[in-house]
Design an enzyme around this catalytic site. Structure first.
Site, mmCIF file in Angstrom:
data_model
loop_
_atom_site.group_PDB
_atom_site.id
_atom_site.type_symbol
_atom_site.label_atom_id
_atom_site.label_comp_id
_atom_site.label_asym_id
_atom_site.label_seq_id
_atom_site.Cartn_x
_atom_site.Cartn_y
_atom_site.Cartn_z
ATOM 1 N N ASN A 209 0.856 -1.189 -0.048
ATOM 2 C CA ASN A 209 -0.072 0.151 0.111
ATOM 3 C C ASN A 209 1.025 1.259 0.106
ATOM 4 O O ASN A 209 2.065 1.206 0.132
ATOM 5 C CB ASN A 209 -0.802 0.033 1.349
ATOM 6 N N PRO A 304 -2.066 -12.363 10.328
ATOM 7 C CA PRO A 304 -2.554 -12.004 12.091
ATOM 8 C C PRO A 304 -2.881 -10.608 12.045
ATOM 9 O O PRO A 304 -2.283 -9.721 11.422
ATOM 10 C CB PRO A 304 -1.136 -12.604 12.716
ATOM 11 N N LYS A 340 -11.449 -4.423 18.916
ATOM 12 C CA LYS A 340 -9.970 -4.763 19.251
ATOM 13 C C LYS A 340 -9.443 -4.463 20.631
ATOM 14 O O LYS A 340 -8.262 -4.644 20.640
ATOM 15 C CB LYS A 340 -8.977 -4.063 18.231
#
Ligand code: PMT
Length: 401
Positions: A209, A304, A340
């Protein structure tokens, strides 16, 4: 007033940006600072000492061997008086003099004689900024803990476009942080991720990216300024590792995950600023994929989630995540904060191409369980300082609860 009663020597060298220094003095005075101006001979070609005397309210010094000054405030007294020495604009020539420790005029002598922290706001043509000599000098000066403010990117007086513009006076004034504010994170250990990850497809291709690493590197420097011991875990970027910060280079998300996990036992604060690829190819091919078929199908599997794994540890550090979103910024950020299990989240609107990925500036909306704060568009260095101060305040409050 962030600079109340702080004594600042403003050194002005001979660049066109010197015309902005009366405004810079006014911004510093507005923050409560006492300002004394020191000019080189060539600076006086660009801006009048009289104007600087008027705005600072103090006589301007320009001569190392000045009989009157030695009787009143000579170079040693002036050097001792200063809480900070700011050189703005700093030319390439002045950076070179500083690197070699020359003391052939008042300003360069003060830089050697002062125990105060030195800040440099470079201003020069972009080619001169990129010149090997200037970049080598920059590296040496940064290792000596001289702090660089900018340069900014953009159109230059000579017509070139690129890095080399002096930061705006307000940005410079906002970036000066008195020593007394700087140790909020003394003795704390911080791990920060930065840059993109690269997920290899075959020996010559990868998925990645546009992250440049600038935001994460600026955060690492800002945390160090607040007294923290920083470990910076960086994906592949085109930046010099910050001086005196342990920097671990990784390529892909799994490597970044492993490097982060090695620090979590001793880490007080974790900041996930990296743009980590959510997926990698199931099977990287050993040989280059040939274009034999009209279509190519690749299977991706999940990487992950570093941030989530850190925040879910039994003994999790205080955790700040980022959310890069092109829509529903608030909603998605708050969802990530909760899902999260983060202490804070900094939401980045990446639909605006002038901020965020691979630009000099950024703007953030920061959320935590009991509050939020908007950090307006600013140079990433400045924004990183604002964000780290907010993190430090939240961390201190949380650990005192
Ligand atoms: O590097 P620059 O050019 O300076 O640009 C800065 C930035 C735009 C990259 C930065 O400000 C930013 O927004 N970083 C987060 C980018 C991102 O990947 O956001 P996300 O919404 O996809 O991820 C959310 C969070 O989870 C992030 O903290 C990310 O580090 C983390 N994550 C994501 C995936 C994954 N597998 N592991 C993670 O830890």
């Amino acid at each position: 007033m962030q600079l109340k009663n702080i004594n600042i020597i403003l050194g002005i060298t001979g660049g066109i940006a010197a015309y902005k220094t009366p405004d810079l003095v006014r911004k510093l005075v507005a923050k409560g600072a006492n300002v004394r101006v020191v000019m080189t001979d060539s600076a006086k070609e660009f801006v009048s000492p009289l104007a600087l005397q008027a705005v600072s309210g103090n006589p301007v010094s320009d001569n190392l061997l000045d009989k009157d000054a030695e009787a009143a405030m000579g170079h040693i007294e002036l050097a001792r008086w200063a809480d900070m020495l700011l050189v703005a604009p700093a030319t390439a020539n002045f950076m070179a003099k500083l690197t070699y420790g020359l003391a052939d005029d008042l300003l360069s002598t003060l830089c050697l004689a002062t125990p105060a922290p030195i800040y440099i706001a470079p201003a020069m043509n972009q080619q001169m900024w990129f010149a090997d000599a200037t970049q080598a000098n920059l590296k040496i000066l940064a290792q000596r803990k001289i702090q660089f403010l900018g340069p900014a990117q953009g159109e230059q007086a000579c017509g070139d476009v690129g890095p080399g513009r002096m930061l705006e006076p307000q940005e410079i004034a906002d970036l000066l942080v008195p020593e007394s504010l700087e140790q909020l994170l003394a003795g704390k250990r911080i791990t920060i991720t930065a840059g993109p990850t690269r997920e290899e497809i075959d020996p010559v291709r990868y998925l990645s990216n546009h992250s440049s690493g600038k935001m994460g590197y600026a955060l690492a420097t800002a945390a160090q300024e607040l007294g923290a011991t920083v470990t910076l875990i960086s994906g592949p970027v085109n930046l010099q590792p910050p001086a005196l910060i342990k920097t671990v280079s990784v390529i892909n998300a799994q490597q970044m995950h492993d490097a982060v996990m090695q620090t979590t036992d001793t880490c007080d604060i974790f900041v996930g600023c990296a743009a980590v690829a959510d997926y990698r190819v199931q099977q990287k091919t050993e040989q280059k994929i040939k274009k034999s078929d009209s279509e190519l199908t690749l299977t991706f599997i999940k990487n992950p989630d570093i941030l989530s794994d850190v925040a879910h540890l039994a003994n999790a550090p205080f955790t700040l995540g980022f959310a890069a979103e092109t829509q529903n910024l608030r909603e998605y950020a708050l969802d990530k904060l909760q899902r999260k299990k983060l202490n804070m989240i900094a939401a980045n609107d990446v639909s605006d191409s002038t901020i965020g990925f691979n630009s000099e500036q950024n703007a953030l909306n920061v959320f935590w369980s009991k509050g939020e704060k908007k950090l307006e568009v600013a140079d990433k260095q400045l924004l990183a300082r604002q964000l780290m101060q907010l993190v430090a305040q939240r961390y201190i409050e949380d650990t005192n609860d």
